[in-house]
Motif scaffolding. Structure first.
Motif, PDB file in Angstrom:
ATOM      1  N   ASP A   1       0.824  -1.210   0.000  1.00 19.09           N
ATOM      2  CA  ASP A   1       0.000   0.000   0.000  1.00 19.09           C
ATOM      3  C   ASP A   1       0.859   1.261   0.000  1.00 19.09           C
ATOM      4  O   ASP A   1       0.507   2.268  -0.626  1.00 19.09           O
ATOM      5  N   LEU A   2       1.970   1.209   0.708  1.00 18.01           N
ATOM      6  CA  LEU A   2       2.869   2.354   0.695  1.00 18.01           C
ATOM      7  C   LEU A   2       3.385   2.605  -0.721  1.00 18.01           C
ATOM      8  O   LEU A   2       3.445   3.759  -1.186  1.00 18.01           O
ATOM      9  N   PHE A   3       3.752   1.536  -1.421  1.00 18.50           N
ATOM     10  CA  PHE A   3       4.282   1.680  -2.782  1.00 18.50           C
ATOM     11  C   PHE A   3       3.232   2.219  -3.756  1.00 18.50           C
ATOM     12  O   PHE A   3       3.582   2.759  -4.813  1.00 18.50           O
ATOM     13  N   ARG A   4       1.951   2.073  -3.397  1.00 17.44           N
ATOM     14  CA  ARG A   4       0.901   2.603  -4.267  1.00 17.44           C
ATOM     15  C   ARG A   4       0.792   4.122  -4.168  1.00 17.44           C
ATOM     16  O   ARG A   4       0.159   4.754  -5.012  1.00 17.44           O
ATOM     17  N   ARG A   5       1.412   4.711  -3.173  1.00 15.78           N
ATOM     18  CA  ARG A   5       1.382   6.170  -3.005  1.00 15.78           C
ATOM     19  C   ARG A   5       2.351   6.807  -4.006  1.00 15.78           C
ATOM     20  O   ARG A   5       3.522   6.418  -4.109  1.00 15.78           O
ATOM     21  N   GLN A   6       1.866   7.809  -4.736  1.00 18.54           N
ATOM     22  CA  GLN A   6       2.676   8.438  -5.775  1.00 18.54           C
ATOM     23  C   GLN A   6       3.887   9.186  -5.210  1.00 18.54           C
ATOM     24  O   GLN A   6       4.844   9.459  -5.930  1.00 18.54           O
ATOM     25  N   GLN A   7       3.843   9.517  -3.902  1.00 11.86           N
ATOM     26  CA  GLN A   7       4.989  10.231  -3.304  1.00 11.86           C
ATOM     27  C   GLN A   7       6.221   9.344  -3.198  1.00 11.86           C
ATOM     28  O   GLN A   7       7.340   9.837  -3.028  1.00 11.86           O
ATOM     29  N   ILE A   8       6.016   8.047  -3.283  1.00 11.86           N
ATOM     30  CA  ILE A   8       7.147   7.116  -3.195  1.00 11.86           C
ATOM     31  C   ILE A   8       7.788   6.982  -4.569  1.00 11.86           C
ATOM     32  O   ILE A   8       7.218   6.388  -5.493  1.00 11.86           O
ATOM     33  N   GLY A   9       8.956   7.566  -4.719  1.00 13.48           N
ATOM     34  CA  GLY A   9       9.677   7.504  -5.981  1.00 13.48           C
ATOM     35  C   GLY A   9      10.683   6.365  -5.992  1.00 13.48           C
ATOM     36  O   GLY A   9      10.777   5.576  -5.037  1.00 13.48           O
ATOM     37  N   PRO A  10      11.470   6.255  -7.058  1.00 14.81           N
ATOM     38  CA  PRO A  10      12.454   5.172  -7.159  1.00 14.81           C
ATOM     39  C   PRO A  10      13.426   5.110  -5.989  1.00 14.81           C
ATOM     40  O   PRO A  10      13.737   4.025  -5.495  1.00 14.81           O
ATOM     41  N   ALA A  11      13.914   6.267  -5.517  1.00 13.14           N
ATOM     42  CA  ALA A  11      14.904   6.267  -4.420  1.00 13.14           C
ATOM     43  C   ALA A  11      14.295   5.721  -3.138  1.00 13.14           C
ATOM     44  O   ALA A  11      14.919   4.897  -2.437  1.00 13.14           O
ATOM     45  N   GLU A  12      13.075   6.159  -2.810  1.00 12.00           N
ATOM     46  CA  GLU A  12      12.411   5.676  -1.596  1.00 12.00           C
ATOM     47  C   GLU A  12      12.081   4.190  -1.717  1.00 12.00           C
ATOM     48  O   GLU A  12      12.231   3.426  -0.747  1.00 12.00           O
ATOM     49  N   ALA A  13      11.635   3.778  -2.920  1.00 13.31           N
ATOM     50  CA  ALA A  13      11.315   2.358  -3.125  1.00 13.31           C
ATOM     51  C   ALA A  13      12.559   1.496  -2.965  1.00 13.31           C
ATOM     52  O   ALA A  13      12.516   0.425  -2.340  1.00 13.31           O
ATOM     53  N   ASP A  14      13.686   1.963  -3.506  1.00 14.14           N
ATOM     54  CA  ASP A  14      14.937   1.205  -3.367  1.00 14.14           C
ATOM     55  C   ASP A  14      15.332   1.074  -1.901  1.00 14.14           C
ATOM     56  O   ASP A  14      15.790   0.011  -1.451  1.00 14.14           O
ATOM     57  N   ALA A  15      15.166   2.154  -1.144  1.00 14.85           N
ATOM     58  CA  ALA A  15      15.523   2.114   0.278  1.00 14.85           C
ATOM     59  C   ALA A  15      14.654   1.113   1.027  1.00 14.85           C
ATOM     60  O   ALA A  15      15.151   0.350   1.879  1.00 14.85           O
ATOM     61  N   CYS A  16      13.364   1.080   0.714  1.00 22.22           N
ATOM     62  CA  CYS A  16      12.452   0.132   1.375  1.00 22.22           C
ATOM     63  C   CYS A  16      12.787  -1.301   0.980  1.00 22.22           C
ATOM     64  O   CYS A  16      12.843  -2.202   1.831  1.00 22.22           O
ATOM     65  N   LEU A  17      12.998  -1.508  -0.303  1.00 21.44           N
ATOM     66  CA  LEU A  17      13.279  -2.867  -0.772  1.00 21.44           C
ATOM     67  C   LEU A  17      14.597  -3.380  -0.197  1.00 21.44           C
ATOM     68  O   LEU A  17      14.753  -4.585   0.042  1.00 21.44           O
ATOM     69  N   GLY A  18      15.526  -2.478   0.043  1.00 21.79           N
ATOM     70  CA  GLY A  18      16.802  -2.882   0.624  1.00 21.79           C
ATOM     71  C   GLY A  18      16.662  -3.455   2.017  1.00 21.79           C
ATOM     72  O   GLY A  18      17.570  -4.149   2.502  1.00 21.79           O
ATOM     73  N   LEU A  19      15.532  -3.193   2.672  1.00 18.10           N
ATOM     74  CA  LEU A  19      15.284  -3.733   4.011  1.00 18.10           C
ATOM     75  C   LEU A  19      14.684  -5.138   3.965  1.00 18.10           C
ATOM     76  O   LEU A  19      14.567  -5.788   5.005  1.00 18.10           O
ATOM     77  N   LEU A  20      14.295  -5.602   2.757  1.00 19.20           N
ATOM     78  CA  LEU A  20      13.691  -6.927   2.642  1.00 19.20           C
ATOM     79  C   LEU A  20      14.767  -7.991   2.471  1.00 19.20           C
ATOM     80  O   LEU A  20      15.767  -7.784   1.768  1.00 19.20           O
TER      81      LEU A  20
END
Length: 630
Positions: free
Chosen positions: A506-525
């Motif tokens: 759901d967070l990734f569905r928010r348009q405010q989340i760009g590539p840099a933020e998505a990469d940072a989140c995915l790096g925690l997985l």
């Protein structure tokens, strides 16, 4: 042992022969000149918007083009990159000399495949057009076969035109194929003349590149094929120049000398790749036209002017070229020309690209009214697959419009036909949200298994990538984001205030989340950074965001598709006499007789056939089946 012969060594012929051999079928590729296999007669490039999608799709099924351009490409770019994943299109400039060598080398080292030089003169049947028994060559010899794929390109009654000059040829320096063309005409196949053209080639040293706009390629370049280890060739830039008022004046002044406007051309040209004459005549308000200055090879000094296709006399071409900034001293090595050739109405084909009236014969490429290397290659691949499956008594592979751009192209051709050279555009695909080219390997995995052309390692690579994507989705659904979690800190940095917890999806569905933020989140997985063949983190991140954000639209589209698929499963009996049907308008009856659709779904896509007519046809088929079973 049964045998397939492929006539023609262009891009359609390469794919047809390569895939048939990879499927284990004894195959021969017959071509006029073995040294010209894979020749790029026009623009030395592969891909683009829509076209690049098809190259990825044929690669996913075991085709050759993606591998060949990766091995020989010297300039790679992703087009439409800012417009979203669905319509991105990879494109690459080929080293055309190396491409041709690589294509022949690939075919020569493919098991089950033989190459043969010669010209096809006639197809041979045992009785009438039933029981194909071989291909007769011009020298009188016969290649025995039970299936043939005709990929003749522009060679059938081909004619080159430069100004008022007219020369029988399949392309510059090679003869036309007249015997096979006349046989196909004599068999009653509906045919038409089509036209295409090429631009002049120039000497590199005669151009002042300092006055041109540089167009760099992507750094690093991204491969076409899902199975390529990398890009081995040195990368070079292309350039851009624009026509001037002098260019327009020269063209308009000499229009009567053009083959096209001088009345020497009968065939219809491609709407989406017009000659420079057409551009100035049909778009008089456009001040200038963009020309791409592209190197043809690292092995030669020839430069191709993409966008300056012309059939003007050579002396006029020199004046046109020298009117461009930086080209005042340009030397033409090879003038541009127009070429006319026979094509055959694709409405005479079944959905598997076999010719309805000729047993054992499949058509692919420009013979079906298309233009472009990629369109030809896609048809060649499907025709080769279905020729093999036909000989084995298996059901053909018919891709749906929602499965692949290849399916859109074939359905357009065999359902609607074409009265001009057909070119693939993303706008032709009504389900393009589900046809992103980067997802072609996973999307077509089930079809690839059924075709059986990929080797076990390639198939395992795709299966592992698809499984990893599914695991990633599960991880994103399970990961919980709160203000105090590491994910929450990343969201806060993007300006999001989280009033309550939500999943990472759901967070990734928010348009405010760009590539840099998505990469940072995915790096925690867990496992996100684990190396895997074919897994590129940046691409996979974009595909994940695309999948999550467009899911509601695709779900709505899927619901609409369910209703449409019902019609695609209702076959129209081949012996149904449409002219005797009652309750259907004369216009609809004429269209059914001309197009001969194989299913109600195909009938519903014929322009002019209404949903009401399809419903009536369904009732009449149901009634006819009931009567025949009594």
């Amino acid at each position: 042992m049964k045998h397939v012969v492929v006539i023609g060594g262009g891009h359609a012929g390469i794919e047809a022969a390569y895939i048939a051999a990879r499927m284990g079928m004894d195959t021969t590729l017959l071509t006029m000149n073995l040294d010209q296999i894979g020749q790029m007669s026009c623009n030395p490039s592969i891909g683009g918007v829509g076209k690049g999608h098809m190259v990825r799709e044929l690669d996913a099924l075991g085709g050759a083009m993606g591998r060949l351009i990766d091995a020989t490409g010297i300039h790679f770019r992703i087009l439409n990159e800012s417009r979203g994943v669905a319509v991105r299109g990879p494109r690459a400039q080929a080293d055309k000399v190396k491409y041709r060598i690589a294509a022949r080398h690939l075919l020569e080292h493919t098991p089950n495949l033989r190459l043969r030089q010669g010209m096809a003169a006639a197809l041979l049947w045992r009785e009438g057009t039933q029981g194909l028994r071989g291909v007769e060559l011009l020298d009188g010899s016969v290649l025995p076969c039970e299936a043939v794929v005709v990929t003749s390109g522009t060679f059938l009654n081909g004619c080159i035109l430069i100004g008022e000059k007219r020369l029988e040829a399949g392309r510059a320096g090679e003869p036309a194929s007249t015997h096979l063309a006349e046989q196909l005409r004599s068999l009653g196949l509906r045919h038409r003349r089509l036209k295409t053209g090429t631009s002049p080639r120039l000497a590199k040293a005669s151009i002042d590149f300092s006055r041109l706009e540089v167009q760099p390629g992507d750094d690093p370049p991204r491969p076409f094929s899902f199975f390529s280890p990398g890009i081995p060739q040195p990368q070079v830039p292309c350039h851009i120049v624009h026509t001037t008022r002098d260019t327009e004046a020269i063209v308009r002044e000499n229009l009567p000398k053009s083959s096209l406007y001088g009345g020497h051309i009968e065939g219809v040209g491609p709407r989406y790749c017009p000659s420079i004459e057409d551009k100035f005549v049909k778009f008089p308000d456009k001040g200038h036209h963009q020309i791409f200055v592209e190197p043809e090879s690292l092995e030669t000094e020839e430069i191709y002017l993409a966008g300056l296709s012309t059939s003007m006399p050579p002396d006029v071409q020199v004046r046109m070229v020298r009117s461009l900034p930086g080209f005042e001293a340009a030397e033409i090595l090879r003038p541009g020309y127009a070429i006319e050739y026979d094509s055959f109405d694709p409405l005479q084909l079944r959905q598997d690209l076999s010719v309805a009236s000729l047993e054992g014969v499949w058509f692919a490429g420009q013979i079906n009214g298309t233009t472009g290397y990629e369109e030809a290659a896609g048809q060649g691949l499907l025709a080769g697959i279905n020729a093999v499956r036909g000989l084995r008594g298996q059901e053909p592979i018919v891709l749906g419009r929602e499965q692949a751009y290849l399916g859109v192209m074939v359905d357009d051709l065999v359902t609607k036909g074409t009265d001009e050279p057909y070119r693939m555009l993303t706008a032709r695909a009504e389900h393009r949200l589900g046809l992103a080219c980067d997802l072609a390997d996973g999307r077509l995995l089930a079809v690839a298994r059924e075709v059986g052309a990929l080797d076990p390692a390639e198939l395992a690579q795709v299966e592992a990538k698809v499984a990893r994507r599914e695991r990633l989705k599960v991880q994103c659904e399970a990961a919980w984001v709160t203000q105090t979690s590491p994910f929450g800190a990343i969201a806060a940095g993007a300006g999001l205030r989280l009033e309550a917890g939500l999943s990472l999806s759901d967070l990734f569905r928010r348009q405010q989340i760009g590539p840099a933020e998505a990469d940072a989140c995915l790096g925690l997985l867990e496992g996100w950074d684990d190396a895997q063949a074919g897994w590129t983190p940046a691409t996979e991140r974009d595909l994940l965001l695309f999948d999550l954000r467009y899911a509601p639209y695709r779900e709505r589209e899927a619901r609409l598709l369910e209703g449409q698929r019902a019609w695609d499963h209702v076959r129209i009996p081949s012996d149904l006499r449409v002219e005797h049907l009652h309750g259907i308008s004369k216009e609809v009856l004429e269209k059914l007789a001309l197009h001969r659709p194989e299913t109600l779904g195909q009938a519903s896509r014929i322009p002019g056939i209404t949903p009401a007519a399809v419903t009536i046809l369904h009732l009449l088929i149901h009634r006819a089946r009931g009567a025949s079973s009594m």
